[in-house]
Design a protein around this motif. Sequence first.
Motif, PDB file in Angstrom:
ATOM      1  N   LEU A 220     -33.995 -31.970 -33.442  1.00 43.06           N
ATOM      2  CA  LEU A 220     -33.983 -30.908 -32.778  1.00 43.06           C
ATOM      3  C   LEU A 220     -35.563 -30.250 -32.210  1.00 43.06           C
ATOM      4  CD1 LEU A 220     -31.665 -29.052 -31.460  1.00 43.06           C
ATOM      5  CD2 LEU A 220     -32.373 -27.558 -33.013  1.00 43.06           C
TER       6      LEU A 220
ATOM      7  N   PHE B 109     -36.702 -33.437 -30.081  1.00 41.24           N
ATOM      8  CA  PHE B 109     -36.470 -33.342 -28.715  1.00 41.24           C
ATOM      9  C   PHE B 109     -37.025 -32.484 -27.962  1.00 41.24           C
ATOM     10  CE2 PHE B 109     -33.200 -32.019 -25.531  1.00 41.24           C
ATOM     11  CZ  PHE B 109     -32.679 -33.014 -24.908  1.00 41.24           C
ATOM     12  N   ALA B 110     -37.442 -31.279 -28.288  1.00 41.58           N
ATOM     13  CA  ALA B 110     -38.179 -30.384 -27.659  1.00 41.58           C
ATOM     14  C   ALA B 110     -39.500 -30.925 -27.497  1.00 41.58           C
ATOM     15  CB  ALA B 110     -38.360 -28.897 -28.274  1.00 41.58           C
TER      16      ALA B 110
ATOM     17  N   LEU C 255     -39.308 -33.133 -24.546  1.00 38.01           N
ATOM     18  CA  LEU C 255     -39.359 -32.613 -23.427  1.00 38.01           C
ATOM     19  C   LEU C 255     -40.862 -32.230 -22.887  1.00 38.01           C
ATOM     20  CD1 LEU C 255     -36.093 -30.424 -23.776  1.00 38.01           C
ATOM     21  CD2 LEU C 255     -36.698 -32.111 -21.964  1.00 38.01           C
TER      22      LEU C 255
ATOM     23  N   HIS D 232     -39.284 -25.128 -24.352  1.00 41.08           N
ATOM     24  CA  HIS D 232     -38.513 -26.502 -24.583  1.00 41.08           C
ATOM     25  C   HIS D 232     -37.777 -26.533 -25.847  1.00 41.08           C
ATOM     26  CE1 HIS D 232     -40.983 -28.067 -21.401  1.00 41.08           C
ATOM     27  NE2 HIS D 232     -41.906 -27.686 -21.936  1.00 41.08           N
ATOM     28  N   LEU D 233     -38.086 -25.839 -26.802  1.00 37.80           N
ATOM     29  CA  LEU D 233     -37.110 -25.605 -28.001  1.00 37.80           C
ATOM     30  C   LEU D 233     -35.929 -24.958 -27.836  1.00 37.80           C
ATOM     31  CD1 LEU D 233     -37.067 -26.395 -31.058  1.00 37.80           C
ATOM     32  CD2 LEU D 233     -38.310 -24.347 -31.389  1.00 37.80           C
TER      33      LEU D 233
ATOM     34  N   TYR E 270     -34.338 -24.621 -24.907  1.00 39.57           N
ATOM     35  CA  TYR E 270     -33.587 -25.511 -24.110  1.00 39.57           C
ATOM     36  C   TYR E 270     -32.999 -26.647 -24.961  1.00 39.57           C
ATOM     37  CZ  TYR E 270     -32.296 -28.946 -20.823  1.00 39.57           C
ATOM     38  OH  TYR E 270     -31.423 -29.929 -19.966  1.00 39.57           O
ATOM     39  N   SER E 271     -33.767 -27.035 -25.764  1.00 40.54           N
ATOM     40  CA  SER E 271     -33.161 -28.172 -26.933  1.00 40.54           C
ATOM     41  C   SER E 271     -32.001 -27.492 -27.651  1.00 40.54           C
ATOM     42  CB  SER E 271     -34.376 -28.695 -27.465  1.00 40.54           C
ATOM     43  OG  SER E 271     -33.986 -29.440 -28.773  1.00 40.54           O
TER      44      SER E 271
ATOM     45  N   HIS F 138     -28.497 -29.006 -27.351  1.00 42.88           N
ATOM     46  CA  HIS F 138     -27.527 -29.710 -28.658  1.00 42.88           C
ATOM     47  C   HIS F 138     -26.398 -28.776 -28.952  1.00 42.88           C
ATOM     48  CE1 HIS F 138     -31.026 -32.075 -29.160  1.00 42.88           C
ATOM     49  NE2 HIS F 138     -30.483 -32.794 -30.219  1.00 42.88           N
TER      50      HIS F 138
ATOM     51  N   TYR G 208     -35.334 -40.536 -26.837  1.00 43.22           N
ATOM     52  CA  TYR G 208     -34.524 -39.824 -27.946  1.00 43.22           C
ATOM     53  C   TYR G 208     -33.328 -40.527 -28.641  1.00 43.22           C
ATOM     54  CZ  TYR G 208     -31.649 -35.909 -30.262  1.00 43.22           C
ATOM     55  OH  TYR G 208     -30.970 -35.154 -30.882  1.00 43.22           O
TER      56      TYR G 208
END
Length: 125
Positions: free
Chosen positions: A15, A18-19, A22, A36-37, A39-40, A44, A106
């Motif tokens: 997770l 992924f941020a 991004l 970004h976190l 949104y991540s 998810h 990813y």
Amino acid sequence: NKLVSHLPKMMFILLPLFALILKLVSYRSKKYYVGHLIYSIHVHSFLFLFGAVLIVLDWILPFFSDWIELFGLVVIFWYIYRSMRNIYRSSRWRTIYKFFLLAFAYSFLMLLSGTIVALATLYTM
């Protein structure tokens, strides 16, 4: 069974990565890492919830299994594309470019972490 029990931990680790991807993909954005976190987490959460709905639909309508999977993939790709377009306010082609960069990076991280988890599970047996 032991391998499957490690998958939620793997997704939890992925997770923030992924941020980070991004953040790297949209380096010109003035958003902080925390944005970004968030949104991540949002993406998810949608993926897990929608995946659960697809699993239930597959149980109810097993003869439409292939169509349900195709529908699921189309909706997931469309949702991530539209949400990236809304959040990052990029043009269509730039969003598609970022989407493919994000998907490639990813996927590589998922493959790498899945391999590490599989090897660690085999090592601890």
